[in-house]
Motif scaffolding. Sequence first.
Motif, PDB file in Angstrom:
ATOM      1  N   ASP A   8      13.171 -10.708 -39.799  1.00  0.00           N
ATOM      2  CA  ASP A   8      13.950  -9.984 -38.791  1.00  0.00           C
ATOM      3  C   ASP A   8      13.167  -8.721 -38.443  1.00  0.00           C
ATOM      4  O   ASP A   8      13.392  -7.655 -39.027  1.00  0.00           O
ATOM      5  CB  ASP A   8      15.344  -9.642 -39.330  1.00  0.00           C
ATOM      6  N   VAL A   9      12.226  -8.859 -37.527  1.00  0.00           N
ATOM      7  CA  VAL A   9      11.268  -7.795 -37.230  1.00  0.00           C
ATOM      8  C   VAL A   9      11.967  -6.506 -36.817  1.00  0.00           C
ATOM      9  O   VAL A   9      11.627  -5.409 -37.289  1.00  0.00           O
ATOM     10  CB  VAL A   9      10.265  -8.263 -36.146  1.00  0.00           C
ATOM     11  N   GLU A  10      12.947  -6.601 -35.935  1.00  0.00           N
ATOM     12  CA  GLU A  10      13.612  -5.398 -35.447  1.00  0.00           C
ATOM     13  C   GLU A  10      14.319  -4.655 -36.580  1.00  0.00           C
ATOM     14  O   GLU A  10      14.271  -3.417 -36.646  1.00  0.00           O
ATOM     15  CB  GLU A  10      14.610  -5.759 -34.336  1.00  0.00           C
ATOM     16  N   GLU A  11      14.933  -5.402 -37.477  1.00  0.00           N
ATOM     17  CA  GLU A  11      15.655  -4.768 -38.577  1.00  0.00           C
ATOM     18  C   GLU A  11      14.707  -4.084 -39.557  1.00  0.00           C
ATOM     19  O   GLU A  11      14.931  -2.935 -39.957  1.00  0.00           O
ATOM     20  CB  GLU A  11      16.501  -5.809 -39.326  1.00  0.00           C
ATOM     21  N   VAL A  12      13.650  -4.782 -39.955  1.00  0.00           N
ATOM     22  CA  VAL A  12      12.752  -4.182 -40.947  1.00  0.00           C
ATOM     23  C   VAL A  12      11.928  -3.035 -40.358  1.00  0.00           C
ATOM     24  O   VAL A  12      11.511  -2.127 -41.084  1.00  0.00           O
ATOM     25  CB  VAL A  12      11.833  -5.240 -41.600  1.00  0.00           C
ATOM     26  N   MET A  13      11.714  -3.044 -39.044  1.00  0.00           N
ATOM     27  CA  MET A  13      11.048  -1.907 -38.422  1.00  0.00           C
ATOM     28  C   MET A  13      12.001  -0.718 -38.341  1.00  0.00           C
ATOM     29  O   MET A  13      11.583   0.433 -38.484  1.00  0.00           O
ATOM     30  CB  MET A  13      10.518  -2.286 -37.036  1.00  0.00           C
ATOM     31  N   LYS A  14      13.284  -0.986 -38.135  1.00  0.00           N
ATOM     32  CA  LYS A  14      14.273   0.090 -38.059  1.00  0.00           C
ATOM     33  C   LYS A  14      14.348   0.839 -39.388  1.00  0.00           C
ATOM     34  O   LYS A  14      14.490   2.064 -39.428  1.00  0.00           O
ATOM     35  CB  LYS A  14      15.636  -0.488 -37.692  1.00  0.00           C
ATOM     36  N   THR A  15      14.263   0.102 -40.493  1.00  0.00           N
ATOM     37  CA  THR A  15      14.347   0.718 -41.819  1.00  0.00           C
ATOM     38  C   THR A  15      12.987   1.193 -42.326  1.00  0.00           C
ATOM     39  O   THR A  15      12.897   1.728 -43.426  1.00  0.00           O
ATOM     40  CB  THR A  15      14.912  -0.285 -42.840  1.00  0.00           C
ATOM     41  N   ARG A  16      11.955   0.970 -41.537  1.00  0.00           N
ATOM     42  CA  ARG A  16      10.562   1.330 -41.861  1.00  0.00           C
ATOM     43  C   ARG A  16      10.010   0.490 -43.015  1.00  0.00           C
ATOM     44  O   ARG A  16       9.009   0.841 -43.616  1.00  0.00           O
ATOM     45  CB  ARG A  16      10.406   2.823 -42.156  1.00  0.00           C
ATOM     46  N   GLN A  17      10.666  -0.634 -43.296  1.00  0.00           N
ATOM     47  CA  GLN A  17      10.080  -1.545 -44.268  1.00  0.00           C
ATOM     48  C   GLN A  17       8.830  -2.191 -43.684  1.00  0.00           C
ATOM     49  O   GLN A  17       7.898  -2.530 -44.408  1.00  0.00           O
ATOM     50  CB  GLN A  17      11.088  -2.624 -44.690  1.00  0.00           C
ATOM     51  N   LEU A  18       8.814  -2.331 -42.361  1.00  0.00           N
ATOM     52  CA  LEU A  18       7.623  -2.792 -41.649  1.00  0.00           C
ATOM     53  C   LEU A  18       7.188  -1.699 -40.687  1.00  0.00           C
ATOM     54  O   LEU A  18       7.986  -1.233 -39.870  1.00  0.00           O
ATOM     55  CB  LEU A  18       7.916  -4.073 -40.868  1.00  0.00           C
ATOM     56  N   GLU A  19       5.930  -1.280 -40.810  1.00  0.00           N
ATOM     57  CA  GLU A  19       5.350  -0.324 -39.874  1.00  0.00           C
ATOM     58  C   GLU A  19       4.056  -0.922 -39.334  1.00  0.00           C
ATOM     59  O   GLU A  19       3.199  -1.359 -40.113  1.00  0.00           O
ATOM     60  CB  GLU A  19       5.085   1.018 -40.540  1.00  0.00           C
ATOM     61  N   VAL A  20       3.951  -0.968 -38.012  1.00  0.00           N
ATOM     62  CA  VAL A  20       2.748  -1.467 -37.350  1.00  0.00           C
ATOM     63  C   VAL A  20       2.175  -0.326 -36.535  1.00  0.00           C
ATOM     64  O   VAL A  20       2.816   0.167 -35.607  1.00  0.00           O
ATOM     65  CB  VAL A  20       3.068  -2.680 -36.452  1.00  0.00           C
ATOM     66  N   VAL A  21       0.986   0.120 -36.918  1.00  0.00           N
ATOM     67  CA  VAL A  21       0.378   1.285 -36.273  1.00  0.00           C
ATOM     68  C   VAL A  21      -0.970   0.889 -35.668  1.00  0.00           C
ATOM     69  O   VAL A  21      -1.558  -0.146 -36.017  1.00  0.00           O
ATOM     70  CB  VAL A  21       0.194   2.450 -37.262  1.00  0.00           C
ATOM     71  N   LEU A  22      -1.462   1.720 -34.765  1.00  0.00           N
ATOM     72  CA  LEU A  22      -2.691   1.435 -34.032  1.00  0.00           C
ATOM     73  C   LEU A  22      -3.883   2.140 -34.662  1.00  0.00           C
ATOM     74  O   LEU A  22      -3.719   3.156 -35.348  1.00  0.00           O
ATOM     75  CB  LEU A  22      -2.546   1.890 -32.577  1.00  0.00           C
TER      76      LEU A  22
END
Length: 215
Positions: A71-85
């Motif tokens: 659940d990409v949106e959920e884990v990004m909201k909690t910062r469990q997933l961070e994708v940076v440039l």
Amino acid sequence: MNSTAQPIPFGRSMLGEHRHVCAFFNSAAEEYDTLVPFICDGINCGQRAYHVLPDRHRQDHLQRLRNAGIDVEEVMKTRQLEVVLPQETYLKTGRFDKDAMLVLIEEALKAGTALGFPLTRMIAHAETAVDDWKSGIDWIEYEMRLNSVLPNYDDPVICTFDVNLLTAPHAVDILRTHPMVIIGGVLVENSFFTRPQDFIREVQSRTGPSRSYMG
């Protein structure tokens, strides 16, 4: 690495004491066949995923994670997933800065702990920092110095490379800076790994004080 840290399944093997890995891939399909199970395992274990990749790959990357059931949106909201440039990391100052990057790596790993995650699994498309080989000696020194930093953490750091973008000499130098390597989707201990102080002396003698790095 903390002696009580649990081994991590990765690349049909287990990550143990040494958690600085270079991963060579020939295609996106080969890359994601190897990385997606590693990413999903970490997220399912409540660990943090911190990924560095070019903007042109971002949407495809996120879609592949969705397709794997994250659940990409959920884990990004909690910062469990961070994708940076790369522009936010390797190239933050407009060029690769080895000292700033070492600080940034430690800050990223410490941030995971501060956020309450037991472990951060970092994956970085490292070839984005290798576009300018004039700063290649700084890159090699950074990778070598990272081997003195990462044993203070249990977090795995995976540096991925598209082999189609590398010359053979550059690939060999990258290989020699990582104690573990993924080749053909399989994790193995890297017998070509060279002690940092020895390899830095070799690279410096190869380039000279006023010449650019040459693989």
